[in-house]
Design a protein around this motif. Structure first.
Motif, PDB file in Angstrom:
ATOM      1  N   GLU A 243      14.049   6.308  -0.870  1.00  0.00           N
ATOM      2  CA  GLU A 243      14.238   5.301   0.188  1.00  0.00           C
ATOM      3  C   GLU A 243      13.051   4.358   0.327  1.00  0.00           C
ATOM      4  O   GLU A 243      13.207   3.216   0.755  1.00  0.00           O
ATOM      5  CB  GLU A 243      14.514   5.988   1.525  1.00  0.00           C
ATOM      6  CG  GLU A 243      15.871   6.682   1.586  1.00  0.00           C
ATOM      7  CD  GLU A 243      16.172   7.232   2.964  1.00  0.00           C
ATOM      8  OE1 GLU A 243      15.300   7.088   3.869  1.00  0.00           O
ATOM      9  OE2 GLU A 243      17.253   7.816   3.138  1.00  0.00           O
ATOM     10  N   LEU A 244      11.864   4.810  -0.025  1.00  0.00           N
ATOM     11  CA  LEU A 244      10.686   3.952   0.099  1.00  0.00           C
ATOM     12  C   LEU A 244      10.833   2.684  -0.740  1.00  0.00           C
ATOM     13  O   LEU A 244      10.312   1.630  -0.367  1.00  0.00           O
ATOM     14  CB  LEU A 244       9.432   4.719  -0.339  1.00  0.00           C
ATOM     15  CG  LEU A 244       8.114   3.941  -0.289  1.00  0.00           C
ATOM     16  CD1 LEU A 244       7.795   3.493   1.147  1.00  0.00           C
ATOM     17  CD2 LEU A 244       6.974   4.771  -0.841  1.00  0.00           C
ATOM     18  N   TYR A 245      11.553   2.781  -1.848  1.00  0.00           N
ATOM     19  CA  TYR A 245      11.687   1.638  -2.761  1.00  0.00           C
ATOM     20  C   TYR A 245      12.931   0.787  -2.462  1.00  0.00           C
ATOM     21  O   TYR A 245      13.220  -0.151  -3.207  1.00  0.00           O
ATOM     22  CB  TYR A 245      11.706   2.119  -4.208  1.00  0.00           C
ATOM     23  CG  TYR A 245      10.406   2.764  -4.636  1.00  0.00           C
ATOM     24  CD1 TYR A 245       9.356   2.004  -5.143  1.00  0.00           C
ATOM     25  CD2 TYR A 245      10.219   4.132  -4.515  1.00  0.00           C
ATOM     26  CE1 TYR A 245       8.155   2.590  -5.521  1.00  0.00           C
ATOM     27  CE2 TYR A 245       9.020   4.732  -4.887  1.00  0.00           C
ATOM     28  CZ  TYR A 245       8.000   3.959  -5.393  1.00  0.00           C
ATOM     29  OH  TYR A 245       6.807   4.546  -5.761  1.00  0.00           O
ATOM     30  N   ASN A 246      13.642   1.091  -1.373  1.00  0.00           N
ATOM     31  CA  ASN A 246      14.847   0.314  -1.044  1.00  0.00           C
ATOM     32  C   ASN A 246      14.527  -1.154  -0.794  1.00  0.00           C
ATOM     33  O   ASN A 246      15.267  -2.045  -1.227  1.00  0.00           O
ATOM     34  CB  ASN A 246      15.547   0.902   0.177  1.00  0.00           C
ATOM     35  CG  ASN A 246      16.287   2.191  -0.135  1.00  0.00           C
ATOM     36  OD1 ASN A 246      16.410   2.579  -1.296  1.00  0.00           O
ATOM     37  ND2 ASN A 246      16.771   2.871   0.891  1.00  0.00           N
TER      38      ASN A 246
ATOM     39  N   THR B  95       7.566   7.486 -15.166  1.00  0.00           N
ATOM     40  CA  THR B  95       8.562   8.400 -14.616  1.00  0.00           C
ATOM     41  C   THR B  95       9.822   8.335 -15.489  1.00  0.00           C
ATOM     42  O   THR B  95       9.896   7.562 -16.443  1.00  0.00           O
ATOM     43  CB  THR B  95       8.934   7.992 -13.187  1.00  0.00           C
ATOM     44  OG1 THR B  95       9.600   6.703 -13.224  1.00  0.00           O
ATOM     45  CG2 THR B  95       7.713   7.891 -12.292  1.00  0.00           C
ATOM     46  N   SER B  96      10.829   9.108 -15.136  1.00  0.00           N
ATOM     47  CA  SER B  96      12.143   8.947 -15.751  1.00  0.00           C
ATOM     48  C   SER B  96      12.704   7.592 -15.335  1.00  0.00           C
ATOM     49  O   SER B  96      12.283   6.997 -14.340  1.00  0.00           O
ATOM     50  CB  SER B  96      13.091  10.065 -15.313  1.00  0.00           C
ATOM     51  OG  SER B  96      13.283  10.018 -13.906  1.00  0.00           O
ATOM     52  N   TYR B  97      13.674   7.099 -16.099  1.00  0.00           N
ATOM     53  CA  TYR B  97      14.191   5.750 -15.863  1.00  0.00           C
ATOM     54  C   TYR B  97      14.923   5.603 -14.525  1.00  0.00           C
ATOM     55  O   TYR B  97      15.053   4.484 -14.010  1.00  0.00           O
ATOM     56  CB  TYR B  97      15.115   5.335 -17.005  1.00  0.00           C
ATOM     57  CG  TYR B  97      14.383   4.939 -18.257  1.00  0.00           C
ATOM     58  CD1 TYR B  97      13.666   3.753 -18.336  1.00  0.00           C
ATOM     59  CD2 TYR B  97      14.397   5.764 -19.375  1.00  0.00           C
ATOM     60  CE1 TYR B  97      12.986   3.396 -19.482  1.00  0.00           C
ATOM     61  CE2 TYR B  97      13.724   5.411 -20.540  1.00  0.00           C
ATOM     62  CZ  TYR B  97      13.019   4.225 -20.588  1.00  0.00           C
ATOM     63  OH  TYR B  97      12.346   3.873 -21.733  1.00  0.00           O
ATOM     64  N   ASP B  98      15.405   6.705 -13.964  1.00  0.00           N
ATOM     65  CA  ASP B  98      16.166   6.612 -12.711  1.00  0.00           C
ATOM     66  C   ASP B  98      15.390   7.138 -11.501  1.00  0.00           C
ATOM     67  O   ASP B  98      15.941   7.280 -10.412  1.00  0.00           O
ATOM     68  CB  ASP B  98      17.482   7.375 -12.840  1.00  0.00           C
ATOM     69  CG  ASP B  98      17.275   8.861 -13.131  1.00  0.00           C
ATOM     70  OD1 ASP B  98      16.115   9.284 -13.358  1.00  0.00           O
ATOM     71  OD2 ASP B  98      18.270   9.610 -13.138  1.00  0.00           O
ATOM     72  N   LYS B  99      14.110   7.391 -11.680  1.00  0.00           N
ATOM     73  CA  LYS B  99      13.323   8.101 -10.659  1.00  0.00           C
ATOM     74  C   LYS B  99      13.295   7.394  -9.305  1.00  0.00           C
ATOM     75  O   LYS B  99      13.325   8.046  -8.251  1.00  0.00           O
ATOM     76  CB  LYS B  99      11.887   8.279 -11.163  1.00  0.00           C
ATOM     77  CG  LYS B  99      10.994   9.101 -10.239  1.00  0.00           C
ATOM     78  CD  LYS B  99      11.458  10.536 -10.165  1.00  0.00           C
ATOM     79  CE  LYS B  99      10.519  11.391  -9.330  1.00  0.00           C
ATOM     80  NZ  LYS B  99      10.968  12.802  -9.248  1.00  0.00           N
ATOM     81  N   LEU B 100      13.254   6.069  -9.289  1.00  0.00           N
ATOM     82  CA  LEU B 100      13.073   5.352  -8.025  1.00  0.00           C
ATOM     83  C   LEU B 100      14.386   5.013  -7.320  1.00  0.00           C
ATOM     84  O   LEU B 100      14.381   4.560  -6.168  1.00  0.00           O
ATOM     85  CB  LEU B 100      12.297   4.047  -8.264  1.00  0.00           C
ATOM     86  CG  LEU B 100      10.969   4.164  -9.013  1.00  0.00           C
ATOM     87  CD1 LEU B 100      10.271   2.807  -9.037  1.00  0.00           C
ATOM     88  CD2 LEU B 100      10.078   5.235  -8.417  1.00  0.00           C
ATOM     89  N   LEU B 101      15.516   5.226  -7.986  1.00  0.00           N
ATOM     90  CA  LEU B 101      16.801   4.766  -7.456  1.00  0.00           C
ATOM     91  C   LEU B 101      17.161   5.415  -6.124  1.00  0.00           C
ATOM     92  O   LEU B 101      17.728   4.758  -5.245  1.00  0.00           O
ATOM     93  CB  LEU B 101      17.914   5.009  -8.473  1.00  0.00           C
ATOM     94  CG  LEU B 101      17.876   4.140  -9.732  1.00  0.00           C
ATOM     95  CD1 LEU B 101      18.994   4.538 -10.680  1.00  0.00           C
ATOM     96  CD2 LEU B 101      17.984   2.659  -9.374  1.00  0.00           C
ATOM     97  N   ASP B 102      16.857   6.692  -5.975  1.00  0.00           N
ATOM     98  CA  ASP B 102      17.252   7.416  -4.768  1.00  0.00           C
ATOM     99  C   ASP B 102      16.093   7.637  -3.795  1.00  0.00           C
ATOM    100  O   ASP B 102      16.215   8.412  -2.850  1.00  0.00           O
ATOM    101  CB  ASP B 102      17.873   8.766  -5.146  1.00  0.00           C
ATOM    102  CG  ASP B 102      19.165   8.598  -5.927  1.00  0.00           C
ATOM    103  OD1 ASP B 102      19.915   7.651  -5.624  1.00  0.00           O
ATOM    104  OD2 ASP B 102      19.406   9.396  -6.854  1.00  0.00           O
TER     105      ASP B 102
ATOM    106  N   GLN C 250       0.819  -1.207   0.000  1.00  0.00           N
ATOM    107  CA  GLN C 250       0.000   0.000   0.000  1.00  0.00           C
ATOM    108  C   GLN C 250       0.854   1.260   0.000  1.00  0.00           C
ATOM    109  O   GLN C 250       0.526   2.257  -0.649  1.00  0.00           O
ATOM    110  CB  GLN C 250      -0.947  -0.001   1.208  1.00  0.00           C
ATOM    111  CG  GLN C 250      -2.132  -0.924   1.061  1.00  0.00           C
ATOM    112  CD  GLN C 250      -2.969  -0.586  -0.165  1.00  0.00           C
ATOM    113  OE1 GLN C 250      -3.351   0.564  -0.379  1.00  0.00           O
ATOM    114  NE2 GLN C 250      -3.254  -1.587  -0.987  1.00  0.00           N
ATOM    115  N   LYS C 251       1.982   1.209   0.696  1.00  0.00           N
ATOM    116  CA  LYS C 251       2.875   2.378   0.745  1.00  0.00           C
ATOM    117  C   LYS C 251       3.442   2.685  -0.636  1.00  0.00           C
ATOM    118  O   LYS C 251       3.431   3.837  -1.080  1.00  0.00           O
ATOM    119  CB  LYS C 251       4.018   2.126   1.732  1.00  0.00           C
ATOM    120  CG  LYS C 251       3.603   2.189   3.190  1.00  0.00           C
ATOM    121  CD  LYS C 251       4.796   1.955   4.098  1.00  0.00           C
ATOM    122  CE  LYS C 251       4.398   2.008   5.566  1.00  0.00           C
ATOM    123  NZ  LYS C 251       5.554   1.758   6.457  1.00  0.00           N
ATOM    124  N   ILE C 252       3.922   1.648  -1.320  1.00  0.00           N
ATOM    125  CA  ILE C 252       4.511   1.923  -2.632  1.00  0.00           C
ATOM    126  C   ILE C 252       3.430   2.203  -3.679  1.00  0.00           C
ATOM    127  O   ILE C 252       3.676   2.924  -4.649  1.00  0.00           O
ATOM    128  CB  ILE C 252       5.460   0.796  -3.093  1.00  0.00           C
ATOM    129  CG1 ILE C 252       4.750  -0.561  -3.200  1.00  0.00           C
ATOM    130  CG2 ILE C 252       6.670   0.715  -2.184  1.00  0.00           C
ATOM    131  CD1 ILE C 252       5.639  -1.647  -3.797  1.00  0.00           C
TER     132      ILE C 252
END
Length: 199
Positions: free
Chosen positions: A70-73, A61-68, A35-37
């Motif tokens: 923290e929610l997607y770590n 999104t852009s291809y690098d959007k999720l890399l930085d 649910q968070k993601i």
């Protein structure tokens, strides 16, 4: 005694040799994390950053959007853990490669929108994670493997980057939210960095 798998797992392959296959892992995350993601992904895909100029004919999104972010770590770490397990179980070598996620993006497909046929040459492994999708509303298709599968929420799909793939047009008024990624062998990544510097 029969024991339920923690992660229901499927493997599609044309040969029993090596790890050239499509791997599917179901029920990957807790509902709380899912649910968070989902909420964050809805925010990130309200508009189309790349204006339908890629293979994705939908909001992304852009291809690098999720890399930085923290929610997607946890998501990134889980993807790499599953990949390492796949390689370890099927490789004849004692030492296996280390891998890094170099691109990670989010998508929102609305009714009639699709992702056209493509591959991810230049990467080693690719895949996607379905956060939310109505039943039987979209298919992930691998023509060369003669395989298609309906997107299922909380499911990770993982495959070698050179395998061609696409989706059919989304067949539901409720959007499908998915994440996607590209992975590179860190040894190759280091050679590229030494030769060309940071990309």
């Amino acid at each position: 005694m029969f024991t339920e798998l923690k992660f229901n797992t499927e493997i599609v392959q044309n040969t029993h040799l090596g790890h050239h296959a499509i791997y599917t892992f179901k029920n990957v995350f807790s509902l709380e994390y899912l649910q968070k993601i989902l909420q964050k992904t809805k925010e990130l895909t309200m508009s189309d950053t790349l204006n339908h100029t890629t293979n994705v004919k939908a909001n992304m999104t852009s291809y690098d959007k999720l890399l930085d972010n923290e929610l997607y770590n946890e998501y990134h770490g889980t993807v790499l853990s599953f990949l390492k397990t796949c390689i370890r179980l099927r490789s004849p070598h004692e030492k296996i490669s280390n891998n890094a996620i170099v691109e990670s993006w989010a998508m929102k497909h609305e009714e009639g929108q699709e992702t056209v046929l493509h591959s991810h040459l230049g990467s080693t492994w690719s895949g996607c994670f379905c956060i939310e999708s109505d039943e039987n509303s979209s298919e992930l298709i691998f023509p060369d493997m003669n395989v298609s599968t309906y997107y299922t929420p909380n499911t990770l799909y993982l495959w070698p980057s050179n395998i061609l793939h696409m989706t059919n047009p989304h067949q539901c008024k409720n959007p499908r939210y998915t994440l996607a990624f590209n992975i590179v062998d860190t040894a190759i990544l280091n050679i590229v960095k030494q030769s060309y510097g940071e990309l």
